[in-house]
Design an enzyme around this catalytic site. Structure first.
Site, PDB file in Angstrom:
ATOM      1  N   ARG A 244       0.837  -1.190   0.000  1.00  0.00           N
ATOM      2  CA  ARG A 244       0.000   0.000   0.000  1.00  0.00           C
ATOM      3  C   ARG A 244       0.875   1.243   0.000  1.00  0.00           C
ATOM      4  O   ARG A 244       1.805   1.376   0.780  1.00  0.00           O
ATOM      5  CB  ARG A 244      -0.884   0.015   1.241  1.00  0.00           C
ATOM      6  CG  ARG A 244      -1.474   1.373   1.465  1.00  0.00           C
ATOM      7  CD  ARG A 244      -2.620   1.323   2.389  1.00  0.00           C
ATOM      8  NE  ARG A 244      -2.943   2.657   2.830  1.00  0.00           N
ATOM      9  CZ  ARG A 244      -3.913   2.903   3.666  1.00  0.00           C
ATOM     10  NH1 ARG A 244      -4.631   1.926   4.151  1.00  0.00           N
ATOM     11  NH2 ARG A 244      -4.171   4.126   4.022  1.00  0.00           N
TER      12      ARG A 244
ATOM     13  N   ARG B 181      -5.576   3.833  -3.123  1.00  0.00           N
ATOM     14  CA  ARG B 181      -4.708   2.870  -2.451  1.00  0.00           C
ATOM     15  C   ARG B 181      -5.011   1.462  -2.941  1.00  0.00           C
ATOM     16  O   ARG B 181      -6.139   1.156  -3.333  1.00  0.00           O
ATOM     17  CB  ARG B 181      -4.830   2.947  -0.921  1.00  0.00           C
ATOM     18  CG  ARG B 181      -6.141   2.565  -0.280  1.00  0.00           C
ATOM     19  CD  ARG B 181      -7.195   3.668  -0.213  1.00  0.00           C
ATOM     20  NE  ARG B 181      -6.801   4.968   0.236  1.00  0.00           N
ATOM     21  CZ  ARG B 181      -6.773   5.352   1.515  1.00  0.00           C
ATOM     22  NH1 ARG B 181      -7.106   4.513   2.476  1.00  0.00           N
ATOM     23  NH2 ARG B 181      -6.459   6.573   1.820  1.00  0.00           N
TER      24      ARG B 181
ATOM     25  N   ASP C  79      -7.043  -0.968   1.729  1.00  0.00           N
ATOM     26  CA  ASP C  79      -7.351  -0.202   2.935  1.00  0.00           C
ATOM     27  C   ASP C  79      -8.169  -1.109   3.840  1.00  0.00           C
ATOM     28  O   ASP C  79      -9.161  -1.696   3.402  1.00  0.00           O
ATOM     29  CB  ASP C  79      -8.167   1.036   2.544  1.00  0.00           C
ATOM     30  CG  ASP C  79      -8.438   1.956   3.717  1.00  0.00           C
ATOM     31  OD1 ASP C  79      -7.597   2.038   4.620  1.00  0.00           O
ATOM     32  OD2 ASP C  79      -9.507   2.607   3.718  1.00  0.00           O
TER      33      ASP C  79
ATOM     34  N   ASP D  52     -10.083  -1.354   7.618  1.00  0.00           N
ATOM     35  CA  ASP D  52     -10.564  -0.616   8.789  1.00  0.00           C
ATOM     36  C   ASP D  52     -11.232  -1.575   9.761  1.00  0.00           C
ATOM     37  O   ASP D  52     -12.017  -2.439   9.340  1.00  0.00           O
ATOM     38  CB  ASP D  52     -11.608   0.438   8.371  1.00  0.00           C
ATOM     39  CG  ASP D  52     -10.998   1.592   7.598  1.00  0.00           C
ATOM     40  OD1 ASP D  52      -9.847   1.960   7.885  1.00  0.00           O
ATOM     41  OD2 ASP D  52     -11.686   2.126   6.712  1.00  0.00           O
TER      42      ASP D  52
HETATM   43  N1  LIG Z   1     -11.181   1.760  13.543  1.00  0.00           N
HETATM   44  C1  LIG Z   1     -10.021   1.999  12.889  1.00  0.00           C
HETATM   45  N2  LIG Z   1      -9.601   1.176  11.895  1.00  0.00           N
HETATM   46  C2  LIG Z   1      -8.432   1.420  11.233  1.00  0.00           C
HETATM   47  N3  LIG Z   1      -7.607   2.456  11.496  1.00  0.00           N
HETATM   48  C3  LIG Z   1      -7.975   3.301  12.486  1.00  0.00           C
HETATM   49  C4  LIG Z   1      -9.189   3.119  13.219  1.00  0.00           C
HETATM   50  N4  LIG Z   1      -9.293   4.114  14.142  1.00  0.00           N
HETATM   51  C5  LIG Z   1      -8.200   4.875  14.001  1.00  0.00           C
HETATM   52  N5  LIG Z   1      -7.407   4.409  13.014  1.00  0.00           N
HETATM   53  C6  LIG Z   1      -6.123   5.003  12.625  1.00  0.00           C
HETATM   54  O1  LIG Z   1      -6.233   5.472  11.312  1.00  0.00           O
HETATM   55  C7  LIG Z   1      -4.992   5.254  10.673  1.00  0.00           C
HETATM   56  C8  LIG Z   1      -5.226   4.953   9.222  1.00  0.00           C
HETATM   57  O2  LIG Z   1      -5.668   6.064   8.621  1.00  0.00           O
HETATM   58  P1  LIG Z   1      -5.816   6.079   7.071  1.00  0.00           P
HETATM   59  O3  LIG Z   1      -4.873   7.050   6.516  1.00  0.00           O
HETATM   60  O4  LIG Z   1      -5.813   4.670   6.533  1.00  0.00           O
HETATM   61  O5  LIG Z   1      -7.258   6.642   6.977  1.00  0.00           O
HETATM   62  P2  LIG Z   1      -8.081   6.596   5.703  1.00  0.00           P
HETATM   63  O6  LIG Z   1      -8.347   5.130   5.414  1.00  0.00           O
HETATM   64  O7  LIG Z   1      -7.423   7.426   4.644  1.00  0.00           O
HETATM   65  O8  LIG Z   1      -9.416   7.300   6.125  1.00  0.00           O
HETATM   66  P3  LIG Z   1     -10.614   6.732   6.970  1.00  0.00           P
HETATM   67  O9  LIG Z   1     -10.087   6.531   8.366  1.00  0.00           O
HETATM   68  O10 LIG Z   1     -11.613   7.824   6.846  1.00  0.00           O
HETATM   69  O11 LIG Z   1     -11.073   5.433   6.357  1.00  0.00           O
HETATM   70  C9  LIG Z   1      -4.365   4.058  11.301  1.00  0.00           C
HETATM   71  O12 LIG Z   1      -2.969   4.202  11.347  1.00  0.00           O
HETATM   72  C10 LIG Z   1      -4.991   3.996  12.662  1.00  0.00           C
HETATM   73  O13 LIG Z   1      -4.099   4.386  13.676  1.00  0.00           O
HETATM   74  N1  LIG Z   2     -16.031   4.418  -2.262  1.00  0.00           N
HETATM   75  C1  LIG Z   2     -15.038   4.521  -1.374  1.00  0.00           C
HETATM   76  N2  LIG Z   2     -14.541   5.726  -1.075  1.00  0.00           N
HETATM   77  C2  LIG Z   2     -13.541   5.825  -0.170  1.00  0.00           C
HETATM   78  C3  LIG Z   2     -13.006   4.674   0.444  1.00  0.00           C
HETATM   79  C4  LIG Z   2     -13.538   3.418   0.100  1.00  0.00           C
HETATM   80  O1  LIG Z   2     -13.104   2.345   0.605  1.00  0.00           O
HETATM   81  N3  LIG Z   2     -14.558   3.373  -0.807  1.00  0.00           N
HETATM   82  N4  LIG Z   2     -12.016   4.788   1.348  1.00  0.00           N
HETATM   83  C5  LIG Z   2     -11.555   5.970   1.667  1.00  0.00           C
HETATM   84  C6  LIG Z   2     -10.477   6.053   2.656  1.00  0.00           C
HETATM   85  O2  LIG Z   2     -10.870   5.697   3.852  1.00  0.00           O
HETATM   86  C7  LIG Z   2     -12.031   7.206   1.081  1.00  0.00           C
HETATM   87  N5  LIG Z   2     -13.066   7.034   0.129  1.00  0.00           N
END
Ligand SMILES: Nc1ncnc2c1ncn2[C@@H]1O[C@H](COP(=O)(O)OP(=O)(O)OP(=O)(O)O)[C@@H](O)[C@H]1O
Ligand SMILES: Nc1nc2c(c(=O)[nH]1)N=C(CO)CN2
Length: 179
Positions: free
Chosen positions: A86, A95, A98, A100
């Site tokens: 990634r 990316r 990803d 979460d």
């Molecule tokens: N529930 C969670 N799952 C994954 N990462 C989390 C969570 N809560 C906080 N984080 C933090 O978020 C960071 C990852 O942020 P990242 O840059 O991937 O966010 P993003 O995927 O761009 O945006 P979003 O968080 O809106 O999906 C991780 O390093 C982690 O510390």
């Molecule tokens: N449709 C879609 N949009 C996004 C996504 C994703 O997984 N799907 N993840 C993001 C970063 O967290 C930002 N925007």
């Protein structure tokens, strides 16, 4: 016997072999000691949210049974992301993968590096719709509504459609510490 918790992981990819990255991520999660991937949702193709000038995503949700702590799961997610090359240049930008942590049992967690339930999940169709296939009747901790009720509150389910491709579930494994 260690306590097992049901957790849900949101997966997304919008660069390269999107379905291949998602399958590899599910396989690697399942190969991790203390994690069993028990079910996966169907795969959805979704318009990008946040930074909108980027390719469409593929998204799905995986259900886990796990003996790991939430912090340990986050470490696993970050290491699977790293192992799948990634590269993240822009927040909310494109990316290869990803991951979460959406839900961990009934728990709410507020640590500097980890917030559960995932703070933006109730406004994201690309999370709620696949999660609804697996856990539509689960109340989202810290909120007044189930996953299904949050789906009904979405403005409109536009920008999300079923994708013609599925993730296969790895074989069930037996681990000595969980039987
Ligand atoms: N529930 C969670 N799952 C994954 N990462 C989390 C969570 N809560 C906080 N984080 C933090 O978020 C960071 C990852 O942020 P990242 O840059 O991937 O966010 P993003 O995927 O761009 O945006 P979003 O968080 O809106 O999906 C991780 O390093 C982690 O510390
Ligand atoms: N449709 C879609 N949009 C996004 C996504 C994703 O997984 N799907 N993840 C993001 C970063 O967290 C930002 N925007």
């Amino acid at each position: 016997m260690k306590r097992e918790v049901t957790a849900y992981i949101g997966l997304g990819s919008n660069l390269g072999d999107r379905l291949g990255y998602l399958q590899s991520a599910v396989d690697r999660l399942h190969e991790t000691a203390g994690i069993h991937v028990t079910r996966v949702s169907r795969v959805y193709e979704t318009a990008p949210v946040g930074v909108t000038e980027q390719p469409d995503f593929l998204n799905l949700v995986a259900e886990l049974r796990t003996t790991l702590s939430p912090e340990a799961i986050l470490d696993v997610l970050l290491s699977v992301e790293r192992s799948l090359h990634r590269v993240r240049l822009v927040r909310w930008g494109p990316r290869t993968i990803d991951l979460d942590l959406l839900l961990y049992g009934e728990e709410t967690i507020n640590l500097p590096s980890l917030t559960v339930p995932h703070p933006r999940m109730t406004e994201r169709a690309f999370v709620l719709v696949p999660l609804g296939e697996l856990a539509g009747n689960h109340r989202i901790p810290g909120t007044d509504a189930t996953v299904g009720e949050w789906i009904a509150r979405l403005p409109a389910e536009e920008g999300i459609r079923l994708y013609d491709g599925r993730i296969s579930l790895p074989e069930l494994k037996i681990e000595p510490d969980t039987v």
